[in-house]
Write an enzyme that holds these catalytic residues in place. Structure first.
Site, PDB file in Angstrom:
ATOM      1  CG  ASP A   1      -0.220  -0.265   2.389  1.00 26.50           C
ATOM      2  OD1 ASP A   1       0.994   0.089   2.882  1.00 26.50           O
ATOM      3  OD2 ASP A   1      -0.722  -1.391   3.180  1.00 26.50           O
TER       4      ASP A   1
ATOM      5  CG  HIS B   1       4.885  -9.293  -0.861  1.00 28.50           C
ATOM      6  ND1 HIS B   1       3.908  -9.749   0.096  1.00 28.50           N
ATOM      7  CD2 HIS B   1       5.601 -10.348  -1.047  1.00 28.50           C
ATOM      8  CE1 HIS B   1       4.378 -11.070   0.606  1.00 28.50           C
ATOM      9  NE2 HIS B   1       5.655 -11.586   0.086  1.00 28.50           N
TER      10      HIS B   1
END
Ligand code: ZN
Length: 236
Positions: free
Chosen positions: A104, A119
């Protein structure tokens, strides 16, 4: 409160923070692995299938439908006290790096500079043909399959299932972990590999685990705190 942790941080100069989904859920981002989180009835295919490389290549339009719907954050999502405290510790020269499994970008938003996003990030997107980069807003505001000006498909720089982690990111994270004097691990059950295996590279003095549930590493830690990371960090 948390005098032990305060003392450890006081005596450390190369802290590495390793964070999992729990760090983001405190900012209101649902964990897509939790059954009542993003596992919506709207999709008859499991999220792990949709978020795989094969599915992306074969069902690109459906991938983006799910991705826009479930993986992207809206403008109301903000960093929480943990993100801000970590950025502050870095500025003070206490913290060397943040290693995160979250995509995010909230650590950067809070002001952290050295962040290893294992990731990937929803904020980075690349044309699969010409490598031109595109913003999160571009992906949000496009319909169907997002296309580059060259006509190529734009792929989020997010590690999908079946895909390997980025070597540069992994190397940087492992170097930081192996050189750290203190490691703070938070918001992860430490059961997801290969990320969890990275902990084995730590050889510093203090391993601190902050997690609501037990982890397989609790016995190896110098300090285990059962609380939300935001609460803990705002006490420091
Ligand atoms: Zn292109």
């Amino acid at each position: 409160m948390y005098e032990n942790l305060k003392e450890i941080i006081e005596n450390s100069s190369k802290i590495v923070f390793f964070g999992g989904a729990g760090v983001s859920t405190e900012s209101g981002i649902p964990d897509f692995r939790s059954p009542d989180g993003l596992y919506s009835q709207k999709y008859d295919v499991p999220p792990e299938t949709i978020l795989s490389h094969t599915y992306f290549m074969r069902h690109t339009e459906k991938f983006f439908e799910f991705y826009r719907d479930k993986m992207l954050i809206d403008d109301t999502i903000k960093p929480n006290p943990a993100h801000y405290k970590l950025a502050e510790l870095e500025k003070k020269g206490k913290l060397a790096a943040v290693v995160t499994q979250n995509i995010d970008g909230l650590h950067y938003m809070a002001g952290s500079k050295t962040v290893y996003e294992l990731h990937g990030s929803i904020h980075r997107n690349y044309c699969m043909d010409c490598k031109k980069s595109y913003s999160l807003d571009y992906i949000k505001s496009s319909d169907g399959i997002p296309r580059c000006s060259c006509g190529g498909i734009i792929k989020p720089d997010v590690v999908l299932y079946e895909e390997g982690l980025d070597d540069n990111v992994t190397d940087g994270a492992l170097r930081a972990i192996s050189e750290a004097d203190t490691m703070l691990v938070a918001g992860t059950s430490l059961t997801v590999y290969p990320a969890a295996g990275m902990l084995r590279y730590f050889s510093g003095s203090n391993l601190v685990l902050i997690n609501l549930a037990e982890t397989p590493f609790d016995g190896k830690a110098n300090l285990v705190i059962r609380d939300k990371i935001g609460n803990v960090m705002s006490c420091l």
